[in-house]
Motif scaffolding. Sequence first.
Motif, mmCIF file in Angstrom:
data_model
loop_
_atom_site.group_PDB
_atom_site.id
_atom_site.type_symbol
_atom_site.label_atom_id
_atom_site.label_comp_id
_atom_site.label_asym_id
_atom_site.label_seq_id
_atom_site.Cartn_x
_atom_site.Cartn_y
_atom_site.Cartn_z
ATOM 1 N N ARG A 110 0.830 -1.206 0.000
ATOM 2 C CA ARG A 110 0.000 0.000 0.000
ATOM 3 C C ARG A 110 0.862 1.253 0.000
ATOM 4 O O ARG A 110 0.577 2.228 -0.714
ATOM 5 N N GLU A 111 1.930 1.239 0.782
ATOM 6 C CA GLU A 111 2.823 2.399 0.797
ATOM 7 C C GLU A 111 3.503 2.593 -0.566
ATOM 8 O O GLU A 111 3.680 3.727 -1.038
ATOM 9 N N SER A 112 3.876 1.456 -1.194
ATOM 10 C CA SER A 112 4.515 1.566 -2.512
ATOM 11 C C SER A 112 3.546 2.126 -3.548
ATOM 12 O O SER A 112 3.916 3.001 -4.368
ATOM 13 N N VAL A 113 2.283 1.675 -3.515
ATOM 14 C CA VAL A 113 1.291 2.171 -4.468
ATOM 15 C C VAL A 113 1.025 3.653 -4.235
ATOM 16 O O VAL A 113 0.956 4.457 -5.190
ATOM 17 N N GLU A 114 0.873 4.036 -2.957
ATOM 18 C CA GLU A 114 0.619 5.458 -2.668
ATOM 19 C C GLU A 114 1.801 6.318 -3.089
ATOM 20 O O GLU A 114 1.623 7.424 -3.633
ATOM 21 N N SER A 115 2.999 5.834 -2.867
ATOM 22 C CA SER A 115 4.178 6.611 -3.280
ATOM 23 C C SER A 115 4.229 6.754 -4.797
ATOM 24 O O SER A 115 4.537 7.834 -5.343
ATOM 25 N N SER A 116 3.894 5.670 -5.501
ATOM 26 C CA SER A 116 3.907 5.728 -6.960
ATOM 27 C C SER A 116 2.822 6.671 -7.485
ATOM 28 O O SER A 116 3.051 7.435 -8.439
#
Length: 486
Positions: A110-116
């Motif tokens: 989830r953090e990776s998707v939000e960062s992207s």
Amino acid sequence: MTESTTTLRDGHTPVPPSPAEIRTERRRLIESIRALRRLLDGRRAFELADRRRLNREARDRGRAEAACAKTLQRVHERRLRRERSLARRIDGLDGKREHQERRALLVLRRESVESSLRATRLTTGDVNGIGAGLIRDLAAAGIRTAADFTRVSWGKAPGGKGGEVLYIHRPHGRKVHVNGIGEHRGRPLMEWRRAAVARAKARAPQELPPDQRHRIAEIIEAERARLRAEAAELPREAEAAREEAVRLRSEALSRLTEAAREAGRAAAERRAEFDAMAERLLALQAELAAHRDRYGDAGRRLRHAQTRALRPLPAVPAPYVPRDPAIPATPGTPGAPGAPGAPGEPGADSGESTPVNDPWAVGAPGTSGRASLAWLLPVTLFALLTVTGVGEPGDTTPPLWLRVGSRLTALAATAELLRLWVPRRRPWTAAPMPPGTGAQSAGVFLALAAAGMAGSGDADVLGPAWVTGGLAALLLASGTGRRKKG
């Protein structure tokens, strides 16, 4: 033996005592015997109280043992519950580790998707129909990247005028409307965001990094070690609880034993006093009998008192040992119902056959010498006569003395029967009714019936009335004689 004799002045020839001196000496012996008998009358109450004390002590010891056994049972059950709970928690640690790894991976993705999404900015040419002007308007509304909105929806225009417009929803629930963004531009805008989300999910990590997996494994192993240490501590805790329960039981039993020892010592001293008085009474009776044999009758007035004074002593009670309530009673064991030595059974307390009418066999719980409930029948009958009288239900009216006297006699009989019957129904003072009570009750009833027939004024019933009165007199005399002997 003390004798009142006189001698001549020369001291050689004894002179027989005078009748007055004989009566004085006889009266002194009788009064001494009466005084000792009055003191010995308290032995029955003392023995009954001592039996209640012994039963109470046995009951208290049984309660202390039962409380200790209950505490030990609770300690054992608590240990089993905690052992099963710890075993389930230890067995579930592997599943817990997998669950935490899945949660950590979900957070990481989830953090990776939000960062992207935050890195994917909306620029000219990304969405058909949205130029630089609309991009500036969207930026003014706070929408610059794919992470700044979640969806679009239709709703009423701000202020309720102008029909429906397209709203863009922000991540935290707020929605905005940008002029120029309608259905034809809103759908491409959402398609652009879906594509950005798909690219971000494709680039998100598919498994945890080794350092995070190692950190989760360390946490799980620390939890496993703590649970195993807690499980290893359970036997020591249970043993400490058992020792505490046993210590409390020992202290309670020590207190009860010390109190029982003191009470037993006091009871033994009191019983020794009664025995000494009984020996003294026997000695006085022997002295009185010797005085009677030597000097003969001392007169009509002292004859009856002398006969009563020479009555035998009451039976000495057998030692009473109460059954310990902590020991279950089973047939064939001492103290068990139906077994020799059980309270209320032949051979109770002393180990020998005990008659039912033994005056000292009463008072033990469950004794078979308890007064019968059938005595309620004469009590009820006399109570009814107290209300109705005798000879009144007919057509004639009996004289006043008969109406009053019959009611008073019936009331006295009711009170006397209740006075004798009620204490003999209680478990701690249970005993059979005194011998002769039934004959006395029947005699009083027949006497009332004879008085009612005689007071009716009918000459035809005078003969039966005299016969009934004579039978009543015989029953009263017989019952009174038996009461005096008993």
